[in-house]
Scaffold this motif. Structure first.
Motif, mmCIF file in Angstrom:
data_model
loop_
_atom_site.group_PDB
_atom_site.id
_atom_site.type_symbol
_atom_site.label_atom_id
_atom_site.label_comp_id
_atom_site.label_asym_id
_atom_site.label_seq_id
_atom_site.Cartn_x
_atom_site.Cartn_y
_atom_site.Cartn_z
ATOM 1 N N PHE A 106 1.010 -1.198 0.010
ATOM 2 C CA PHE A 106 -0.007 -0.031 -0.087
ATOM 3 C C PHE A 106 0.819 1.212 -0.101
ATOM 4 O O PHE A 106 1.505 1.523 0.960
ATOM 5 C CB PHE A 106 -0.700 0.055 1.372
ATOM 6 C CG PHE A 106 -1.949 0.932 1.284
ATOM 7 C CD1 PHE A 106 -3.365 0.607 0.722
ATOM 8 C CD2 PHE A 106 -1.819 2.188 1.493
ATOM 9 C CE1 PHE A 106 -4.414 1.463 0.651
ATOM 10 C CE2 PHE A 106 -2.957 3.196 1.482
ATOM 11 C CZ PHE A 106 -4.364 2.838 0.976
ATOM 12 N N THR A 107 1.009 2.079 -1.029
ATOM 13 C CA THR A 107 1.570 3.149 -1.196
ATOM 14 C C THR A 107 0.637 4.281 -1.570
ATOM 15 O O THR A 107 0.088 4.365 -2.571
ATOM 16 C CB THR A 107 2.681 3.265 -2.250
ATOM 17 O OG1 THR A 107 3.477 2.010 -2.067
ATOM 18 C CG2 THR A 107 3.584 4.365 -2.190
ATOM 19 N N ASP A 108 0.803 5.450 -0.920
ATOM 20 C CA ASP A 108 -0.039 6.470 -1.079
ATOM 21 C C ASP A 108 0.486 7.863 -0.315
ATOM 22 O O ASP A 108 0.191 7.916 0.703
ATOM 23 C CB ASP A 108 -1.501 6.414 -0.420
ATOM 24 C CG ASP A 108 -2.388 7.553 -0.823
ATOM 25 O OD1 ASP A 108 -2.111 8.200 -1.736
ATOM 26 O OD2 ASP A 108 -3.663 7.668 -0.129
ATOM 27 N N PRO A 109 1.444 8.500 -1.290
ATOM 28 C CA PRO A 109 2.265 9.594 -0.582
ATOM 29 C C PRO A 109 1.503 10.754 -0.177
ATOM 30 O O PRO A 109 1.870 11.508 0.518
ATOM 31 C CB PRO A 109 3.476 9.755 -1.513
ATOM 32 C CG PRO A 109 2.947 9.241 -2.774
ATOM 33 C CD PRO A 109 2.037 7.817 -2.207
ATOM 34 N N ASP A 110 0.311 11.073 -1.151
ATOM 35 C CA ASP A 110 -0.573 12.140 -0.780
ATOM 36 C C ASP A 110 -1.622 11.930 0.111
ATOM 37 O O ASP A 110 -2.374 12.809 0.350
ATOM 38 C CB ASP A 110 -0.801 12.804 -2.134
ATOM 39 C CG ASP A 110 0.198 13.154 -3.036
ATOM 40 O OD1 ASP A 110 1.115 13.660 -2.653
ATOM 41 O OD2 ASP A 110 0.179 12.600 -4.262
ATOM 42 N N CYS A 111 -1.823 10.855 0.535
ATOM 43 C CA CYS A 111 -2.948 10.258 1.350
ATOM 44 C C CYS A 111 -4.355 10.723 0.720
ATOM 45 O O CYS A 111 -5.194 11.304 1.396
ATOM 46 C CB CYS A 111 -2.850 10.913 2.760
ATOM 47 S SG CYS A 111 -1.490 10.316 3.846
ATOM 48 N N ALA A 112 -4.444 10.204 -0.587
ATOM 49 C CA ALA A 112 -5.576 10.644 -1.155
ATOM 50 C C ALA A 112 -6.554 9.367 -1.340
ATOM 51 O O ALA A 112 -7.660 9.987 -2.148
ATOM 52 C CB ALA A 112 -5.123 10.927 -2.709
ATOM 53 N N VAL A 113 -6.189 8.321 -0.710
ATOM 54 C CA VAL A 113 -7.120 7.161 -1.069
ATOM 55 C C VAL A 113 -7.715 6.658 0.278
ATOM 56 O O VAL A 113 -6.944 6.292 1.165
ATOM 57 C CB VAL A 113 -6.350 6.015 -1.839
ATOM 58 C CG1 VAL A 113 -7.379 4.798 -1.847
ATOM 59 C CG2 VAL A 113 -6.026 6.420 -3.393
ATOM 60 N N ARG A 114 -8.719 6.201 0.631
ATOM 61 C CA ARG A 114 -9.337 5.507 1.385
ATOM 62 C C ARG A 114 -10.094 4.341 1.019
ATOM 63 O O ARG A 114 -10.974 4.409 0.226
ATOM 64 C CB ARG A 114 -10.245 6.585 2.632
ATOM 65 C CG ARG A 114 -10.678 5.865 3.669
ATOM 66 C CD ARG A 114 -11.430 6.799 4.882
ATOM 67 N NE ARG A 114 -12.650 6.461 4.387
ATOM 68 C CZ ARG A 114 -13.612 7.613 3.929
ATOM 69 N NH1 ARG A 114 -13.140 8.728 3.831
ATOM 70 N NH2 ARG A 114 -14.809 7.363 3.621
ATOM 71 N N LEU A 115 -10.145 3.192 1.644
ATOM 72 C CA LEU A 115 -10.744 1.904 1.495
ATOM 73 C C LEU A 115 -11.668 1.672 2.506
ATOM 74 O O LEU A 115 -11.234 1.529 3.816
ATOM 75 C CB LEU A 115 -9.911 0.786 1.246
ATOM 76 C CG LEU A 115 -8.789 0.874 -0.070
ATOM 77 C CD1 LEU A 115 -8.175 -0.357 0.001
ATOM 78 C CD2 LEU A 115 -9.632 1.086 -1.305
ATOM 79 N N ASP A 116 -13.053 1.390 2.443
ATOM 80 C CA ASP A 116 -13.982 1.167 3.542
ATOM 81 C C ASP A 116 -14.390 -0.392 3.480
ATOM 82 O O ASP A 116 -14.831 -0.667 2.285
ATOM 83 C CB ASP A 116 -14.976 2.012 3.491
ATOM 84 C CG ASP A 116 -14.818 3.450 4.046
ATOM 85 O OD1 ASP A 116 -13.287 3.539 4.810
ATOM 86 O OD2 ASP A 116 -15.342 4.457 3.587
ATOM 87 N N TYR A 117 -14.181 -1.256 4.462
ATOM 88 C CA TYR A 117 -14.761 -2.532 4.353
ATOM 89 C C TYR A 117 -16.404 -2.513 5.054
ATOM 90 O O TYR A 117 -16.589 -2.166 6.193
ATOM 91 C CB TYR A 117 -13.939 -3.389 5.217
ATOM 92 C CG TYR A 117 -12.448 -3.270 4.704
ATOM 93 C CD1 TYR A 117 -12.276 -3.179 3.162
ATOM 94 C CD2 TYR A 117 -11.465 -3.934 5.695
ATOM 95 C CE1 TYR A 117 -10.977 -3.182 2.919
ATOM 96 C CE2 TYR A 117 -10.389 -4.004 5.298
ATOM 97 C CZ TYR A 117 -10.026 -3.764 3.696
ATOM 98 O OH TYR A 117 -8.620 -3.658 3.262
ATOM 99 N N SER A 130 -3.013 10.005 -8.703
ATOM 100 C CA SER A 130 -2.060 9.222 -9.552
ATOM 101 C C SER A 130 -0.959 8.518 -8.942
ATOM 102 O O SER A 130 -0.427 7.891 -9.505
ATOM 103 C CB SER A 130 -1.772 10.479 -10.519
ATOM 104 O OG SER A 130 -1.030 11.396 -10.086
ATOM 105 N N ASN A 131 -0.453 9.059 -7.694
ATOM 106 C CA ASN A 131 0.522 8.491 -7.009
ATOM 107 C C ASN A 131 0.386 7.261 -6.002
ATOM 108 O O ASN A 131 1.151 6.749 -5.542
ATOM 109 C CB ASN A 131 1.152 9.656 -6.378
ATOM 110 C CG ASN A 131 1.804 10.439 -7.106
ATOM 111 O OD1 ASN A 131 2.303 10.315 -8.443
ATOM 112 N ND2 ASN A 131 1.899 11.797 -6.651
ATOM 113 N N ALA A 132 -0.984 6.948 -6.120
ATOM 114 C CA ALA A 132 -1.516 5.958 -5.214
ATOM 115 C C ALA A 132 -1.403 4.659 -5.842
ATOM 116 O O ALA A 132 -1.955 4.496 -6.872
ATOM 117 C CB ALA A 132 -2.872 6.247 -4.447
#
Length: 272
Positions: free
Chosen positions: A84-95, A138-140
């Motif tokens: 898991f790589t997300d330098p801009d903290c732009a993504v979130r996953l919900d279960y 785009s960086n995630a």
């Protein structure tokens, strides 16, 4: 012919390999739009990828459910982050377990991005992709491994019940046989001779017992046959050592002492 046989053997070997080791597939957010209720057994391995592509809001979720050969078997769907790589903290996953359900766990650049999570037993597990604060994604990049774990085996459950019933029947049969063996082992004594004393004792013991009240004399009131009571003071005991009778006899004639009148009555003279 030899080449054709080799190809056929290779094909069947691949089929057996796929059956034993399960199916392996890869789905990518932004590339594969609809993955709805994908069924997996404990041998399947599914990968969910993301490589910075745009994800439309109408295809931002994948859902998976465990299912085996037995329809009554129950599974848990597990998600393991491979990377898991997300330098801009732009993504979130919900279960979640449904579209409108509450979030069971979230994965971001700072939380739960390296922890395995297993959903509720026999429930479908959804993965929702969310863009955070309209940031550039785009960086995630991430890769998730989806597997299932059997938590209820119906065949084993039924087998345990049947085995318990059979074991109980066997145990009861063994106990019954043991009791019958112990009872049959105690054989009655045959040809026993009793001596005379034993015979007399037996005859006495075997005689019927009758109620004592049936043969008792009738009870009469004690007061009806009691002697008349005399005053105790008139017949007090004499002092010890004196040979004195209770009634005086010196003043009575012989006829009164003996009870018969042998003497003529005394004559009385007239005094002038």
């Amino acid at each position: 012919m030899e080449i054709t046989g080799w190809i056929a053997c290779s094909f069947f070997a691949l089929l057996n390999f796929a059956e034993v080791f399960g199916n392996t597939e890869t789905y990518e957010f932004g590339e594969k739009c609809s993955v709805f209720w994908k069924y997996l057994d404990e041998n399947d391995r599914i990968y969910v990828d993301y490589n910075g592509k745009h994800v439309a809001s109408y295809c931002n979720d994948y859902s998976f459910k465990g299912k085996g050969d037995e329809i009554l078997d129950e599974y848990e769907v597990c998600i393991t982050p491979v990377n898991f790589t997300d330098p801009d903290c732009a993504v979130r996953l919900d279960y979640k377990t449904s579209y409108a359900g509450s979030t069971l766990q979230s994965v971001t650049c700072t939380e739960n991005n390296n922890k395995k999570y297993c959903g509720p037993q026999d429930e479908t597990l959804f993965i929702f992709f969310k863009q955070r604060n309209k940031k550039d994604t785009s960086n995630a990049k991430f890769k998730l491994l989806i597997t299932t774990k059997k938590v209820f085996d119906y065949g084993v459950f039924v087998g345990s019940i049947v085995g318990g019933v059979i074991g109980g029947i066997v145990l009861i049969s063994m106990l019954t046989g043991l009791v019958c063996w112990c009872v049959c082992k105690r054989k009655p004594t045959q040809g026993q001779v009793l001596n005379p004393s034993q015979g007399n004792q037996t005859s006495v013991v075997n005689q019927p017992l009758y109620s004592q009240a049936a043969y008792s004399q009738p009870a009469y009131p004690q007061a009806a046959y009691s002697q008349p009571a005399y005053p105790q003071a008139a017949y007090s005991a004499q002092p010890a050592g004196n040979n004195v009778t209770l009634y005086p006899t010196a003043n009575y004639a012989t006829q009164y002492s003996t009870g018969y009148n042998t003497q003529p009555p005394p004559s009385y003279s007239t005094v002038t």
